[in-house]
Structure formats: structure tokens, C-alpha cells
Design an enzyme around this catalytic site. Structure first.
Site, PDB file in Angstrom:
ATOM      1  N   ASP A 124      -6.335  -3.187  11.181  1.00 10.96           N
ATOM      2  CA  ASP A 124      -5.146  -2.349  11.283  1.00 10.96           C
ATOM      3  C   ASP A 124      -5.003  -1.898  12.734  1.00 10.96           C
ATOM      4  O   ASP A 124      -5.907  -2.060  13.550  1.00 10.96           O
ATOM      5  CB  ASP A 124      -5.294  -1.139  10.353  1.00 10.96           C
ATOM      6  N   CYS A 155       0.832  -1.211   0.000  1.00 12.56           N
ATOM      7  CA  CYS A 155       0.000   0.000   0.000  1.00 12.56           C
ATOM      8  C   CYS A 155       0.866   1.260   0.000  1.00 12.56           C
ATOM      9  O   CYS A 155       2.050   1.221   0.333  1.00 12.56           O
ATOM     10  CB  CYS A 155      -0.917  -0.021   1.220  1.00 12.56           C
TER      11      CYS A 155
END
Length: 218
Positions: A137, A18
Site C-alpha cells: 500500500d 475494502c
């Protein structure tokens, strides 16, 4: 969509890198066989890419899963970028509610919902979004990921036990040294890595990317 199905296939752990900001890095990820890339369209991100400069994503169609990361965004821009062939999947990485996800369901656009995990209570409504996968996350209010911090993976295991039908993408503080442990402990559909695979925000480190692939037996 074969790329998405392959990415979420539980028989192996996929890799998503990412915070990609440059075409040259994206092409190298493709060449290495990375499964997915994430591009951050949140203007306050250290890894922000202006959507007007994202035309190169169109050239990657069918070669790597292209995920657009948005934080508390109006659905208009993400849906337009999917329609224009720039993105395959939308990642909702803010404080979105299940109601905010409805436009994607109506449009038939696949999306992931990211949730910052501090306690299991944070995951109470995760299954209500209708997301193709839940990205877990580290809890980072106002920053929304990319902190390099881990969270208690037991929360991910507990969530998997409650929702075995829902693929998990594991993020937060994963680096080459702990990627094998993360994959083996949680057995997610994929690992999602930003700071653990870069030289500086938005600039990828391909030695680290190769080490991450090796950690996943790729």
C-alpha cells in the site's frame, strides 16, 4: 480453503473491495462476483465497523472471502472473530512485527500483512511474517491505508522478483481508470480497493465496482 486459494491464484487478478460497512453492500459485491471484501475494525478508521455490529458477516460464509482489517490489535479479537465464523482471513494493517504475527501462525489462521511502501527498505522484513500474502500500500503513517494515493509500482515488481513464492496484493490509489494498468504492470494476485470504489467512506459505488471488474476482464 478454496476461496482463499482462488483469491491468491496467480493465473488471474482477483478483486478485493475494502472498507465495507453494510450488509446490503456486501450482498451486492457477492452478486457481482467480487472475490473478497474487507471490513475495517480499526476504531480510528473512516470505514470502521464495530465488531458487535458485524454479525451479518457470518451469512456470507463460503460466498465471498471475508477479510478483517486490524491495526496494531491484540490477537484476541481477530482470532475470536475467525473462530465464531465471521472472518476467513485476518489482515494486519498496522506496525505489527513478525512476533506479533505468531499467534495467528500458532492458531493456523491465515493472515495478510499490509506494508506501506516508500522505499524497498520498507519491505526488508516482509517475508519474515509467515503471511499468506503481502499487501503493498502507499506509505501513510498514522492513517494506515485508504488514502487514495499510489506508490511506485517498481517497488512491487522488485519485491516480486525477490520473493516469487509470496503472493502480492496491490493497493493504494487504484481506481477504474488505472486498474487495468496496475494489473498488467505488476501482475499481483489481487487488487485491493477502498476509496476507488465508493461514494463516500464506507459507502460503495457499484458503477465503479462494475468498472473495476471489467478492467480485470471479469
Amino acid at each position: 480453503m478454496p476461496l482463499l486459494e482462488s483469491f491468491l491464484d496467480p493465473s488471474s487478478v482477483s478483486l478485493k473491495i475494502c472498507g465495507v460497512t453494510m450488509r446490503i453492500d456486501a450482498e451486492r459485491l457477492v452478486a457481482l462476483g467480487v472475490d473478497a471484501l474487507g471490513v475495517n475494525f480499526w476504531p480510528k478508521s473512516k470505514r470502521y465497523l464495530d465488531p458487535e455490529n458485524a454479525g451479518w458477516l457470518r451469512d456470507l460464509a463460503g460466498r465471498i472471502l471475508r477479510v478483517g482489517v486490524f491495526v496494531n490489535a491484540d490477537a484476541g479479537l481477530p482470532l475470536r472473530m475467525v473462530r465464531e465464523g465471521l472472518l476467513d482471513v485476518v489482515q494486519l494493517h498496522g506496525d505489527e512485527t513478525p512476533e506479533d504475527a505468531l499467534p495467528y501462525q500458532v492458531a493456523g489462521v491465515p493472515f495478510f500483512k499490509a506494508i506501506g511502501v516508500k522505499t524497498m527498505e520498507d519491505l526488508a522484513h516482509a517475508a519474515d511474517f509467515g503471511a499468506r500474502a503481502i499487501l503493498l500500500d502507499a506509505h501513510a503513517p498514522g492513517i494506515y491505508g485508504g488514502t487514495g494515493e499510489t506508490f511506485d509500482w517498481n517497488s512491487a515488481l522488485d519485491f516480486k522478483a525477490l520473493h516469487p513464492e509470496l503472493p502480492i496484493i496491490l493497493a493504494g490509489g487504484i481506481v477504474p481508470d488505472n486498474a487495468e494498468l496496475a494489473a498488467g504492470t505488476v501482475k499481483p494476485a489481487a487488487l485491493d480497493i477502498a476509496s476507488g470504489a465508493e461514494v463516500s467512506p464506507g459507502i460503495k459505488d457499484f458503477e465503479k465496482v462494475s468498472a473495476l471488474l471489467a478492467a480485470l476482464n471479469r
